[in-house]
Design a protein around this motif. Structure first.
Motif, PDB file in Angstrom:
ATOM      1  N   LEU A  44     -24.342  40.340-117.258  1.00 25.38           N
ATOM      2  CA  LEU A  44     -24.540  41.063-116.013  1.00 25.38           C
ATOM      3  C   LEU A  44     -23.959  42.468-116.027  1.00 25.38           C
ATOM      4  CD1 LEU A  44     -23.773  38.146-113.584  1.00 25.38           C
ATOM      5  CD2 LEU A  44     -26.003  39.096-114.131  1.00 25.38           C
ATOM      6  N   LYS A  45     -23.285  42.790-117.151  1.00 27.90           N
ATOM      7  CA  LYS A  45     -22.675  44.113-117.330  1.00 27.90           C
ATOM      8  C   LYS A  45     -21.660  44.405-116.228  1.00 27.90           C
ATOM      9  CE  LYS A  45     -26.642  45.738-119.807  1.00 27.90           C
ATOM     10  NZ  LYS A  45     -27.918  46.333-119.712  1.00 27.90           N
ATOM     11  N   LEU A  46     -20.839  43.399-115.923  1.00 31.27           N
ATOM     12  CA  LEU A  46     -19.809  43.575-114.905  1.00 31.27           C
ATOM     13  C   LEU A  46     -18.504  43.946-115.575  1.00 31.27           C
ATOM     14  CD1 LEU A  46     -20.638  40.486-112.695  1.00 31.27           C
ATOM     15  CD2 LEU A  46     -21.218  42.859-112.263  1.00 31.27           C
ATOM     16  N   LYS A  65     -37.747  36.776-113.212  1.00 28.67           N
ATOM     17  CA  LYS A  65     -38.743  37.658-113.828  1.00 28.67           C
ATOM     18  C   LYS A  65     -38.742  39.053-113.221  1.00 28.67           C
ATOM     19  CE  LYS A  65     -41.828  33.934-115.140  1.00 28.67           C
ATOM     20  NZ  LYS A  65     -43.117  33.276-114.925  1.00 28.67           N
ATOM     21  N   ASN A  66     -38.396  39.153-111.937  1.00 32.68           N
ATOM     22  CA  ASN A  66     -38.374  40.464-111.278  1.00 32.68           C
ATOM     23  C   ASN A  66     -37.067  41.214-111.494  1.00 32.68           C
ATOM     24  OD1 ASN A  66     -36.534  39.196-109.619  1.00 32.68           O
ATOM     25  ND2 ASN A  66     -37.750  39.384-107.754  1.00 32.68           N
ATOM     26  N   GLY A  67     -36.136  40.630-112.281  1.00 33.54           N
ATOM     27  CA  GLY A  67     -34.875  41.282-112.587  1.00 33.54           C
ATOM     28  C   GLY A  67     -33.714  40.915-111.673  1.00 33.54           C
ATOM     29  N   SER A  68     -33.974  40.128-110.632  1.00 30.51           N
ATOM     30  CA  SER A  68     -32.913  39.703-109.718  1.00 30.51           C
ATOM     31  C   SER A  68     -32.002  38.685-110.396  1.00 30.51           C
ATOM     32  CB  SER A  68     -33.509  39.054-108.466  1.00 30.51           C
ATOM     33  OG  SER A  68     -34.271  39.971-107.750  1.00 30.51           O
ATOM     34  N   THR A  69     -30.731  38.721-110.053  1.00 35.69           N
ATOM     35  CA  THR A  69     -29.760  37.755-110.561  1.00 35.69           C
ATOM     36  C   THR A  69     -29.743  36.547-109.643  1.00 35.69           C
ATOM     37  OG1 THR A  69     -28.414  39.547-111.424  1.00 35.69           O
ATOM     38  CG2 THR A  69     -27.354  37.407-111.210  1.00 35.69           C
ATOM     39  N   TRP A  86     -28.483  34.771-104.631  1.00 38.09           N
ATOM     40  CA  TRP A  86     -29.187  35.824-105.349  1.00 38.09           C
ATOM     41  C   TRP A  86     -28.413  37.134-105.355  1.00 38.09           C
ATOM     42  CZ3 TRP A  86     -33.835  35.024-107.801  1.00 38.09           C
ATOM     43  CH2 TRP A  86     -34.469  33.816-107.531  1.00 38.09           C
ATOM     44  N   ASP A  87     -28.778  37.978-106.299  1.00 40.92           N
ATOM     45  CA  ASP A  87     -28.365  39.378-106.401  1.00 40.92           C
ATOM     46  C   ASP A  87     -26.850  39.552-106.372  1.00 40.92           C
ATOM     47  OD1 ASP A  87     -31.041  40.174-106.689  1.00 40.92           O
ATOM     48  OD2 ASP A  87     -31.329  40.109-104.529  1.00 40.92           O
ATOM     49  N   LYS A  88     -26.329  40.391-105.490  1.00 43.96           N
ATOM     50  CA  LYS A  88     -24.901  40.727-105.496  1.00 43.96           C
ATOM     51  C   LYS A  88     -24.033  39.482-105.268  1.00 43.96           C
ATOM     52  CE  LYS A  88     -21.698  43.848-105.794  1.00 43.96           C
ATOM     53  NZ  LYS A  88     -21.391  44.431-107.084  1.00 43.96           N
ATOM     54  N   LEU A  89     -24.479  38.581-104.431  1.00 45.30           N
ATOM     55  CA  LEU A  89     -23.737  37.345-104.190  1.00 45.30           C
ATOM     56  C   LEU A  89     -23.646  36.523-105.480  1.00 45.30           C
ATOM     57  CD1 LEU A  89     -22.320  35.955-101.824  1.00 45.30           C
ATOM     58  CD2 LEU A  89     -24.459  34.782-101.330  1.00 45.30           C
ATOM     59  N   ALA A  90     -24.728  36.445-106.227  1.00 43.42           N
ATOM     60  CA  ALA A  90     -24.735  35.728-107.507  1.00 43.42           C
ATOM     61  C   ALA A  90     -23.843  36.431-108.529  1.00 43.42           C
ATOM     62  CB  ALA A  90     -26.160  35.609-108.039  1.00 43.42           C
TER      63      ALA A  90
END
Length: 127
Positions: A119-121, A19-23, A49-53
């Protein structure tokens, strides 16, 4: 000390956005047991989470060998019936990709294509 080291094969990768936008990525690591058993693998639940995800979504696929470093995390929640449930899993803080990356002539899985778009990668040289 709460530290975990796992080496095994990545399974059942699910990437989502909180919900907070984190991956967030959830997956299992299939770790071979050291002894004879009718069930030769333990499937250990892991989250990151985040960059690791994002990197997991970009570079990993089912059955790729990985090494995970992290810690054990527990939590409780109420299910749809109002019953308390307890979960134990691994929170990853480092993942190393040990197996060979995909060959360029092999198409990425539909899952990876969709997650990378989501994820727009950059897909151009990921696989």
């Amino acid at each position: 000390m709460n530290k975990v080291f796992l080496v095994g094969r990545c399974k059942d990768i699910i990437v989502s956005t909180a919900k907070n936008g984190s991956t967030r990525a959830q997956f299992k690591v299939a770790v071979k047991r050291e002894y004879e058993s009718p069930y030769p693998y333990d499937y250990v639940p892991v989250a990151c989470w985040d960059k690791l995800a994002e990197n997991l979504a970009k570079y990993c696929y089912n059955d790729r060998e990985i090494a995970v470093t992290g810690f054990i995390q527990t939590r409780t929640y109420k299910d749809d019936n109002g019953e308390n449930k307890w979960i134990l899993g691994i929170q990853a803080d480092k993942i190393e990709f040990l197996g060979e990356p995909r060959k360029e002539n092999i198409e990425p899985t539909t899952w990876n294509k969709n997650m990378i778009k989501k994820l727009k990668l950059n897909l151009s040289s990921s696989f």
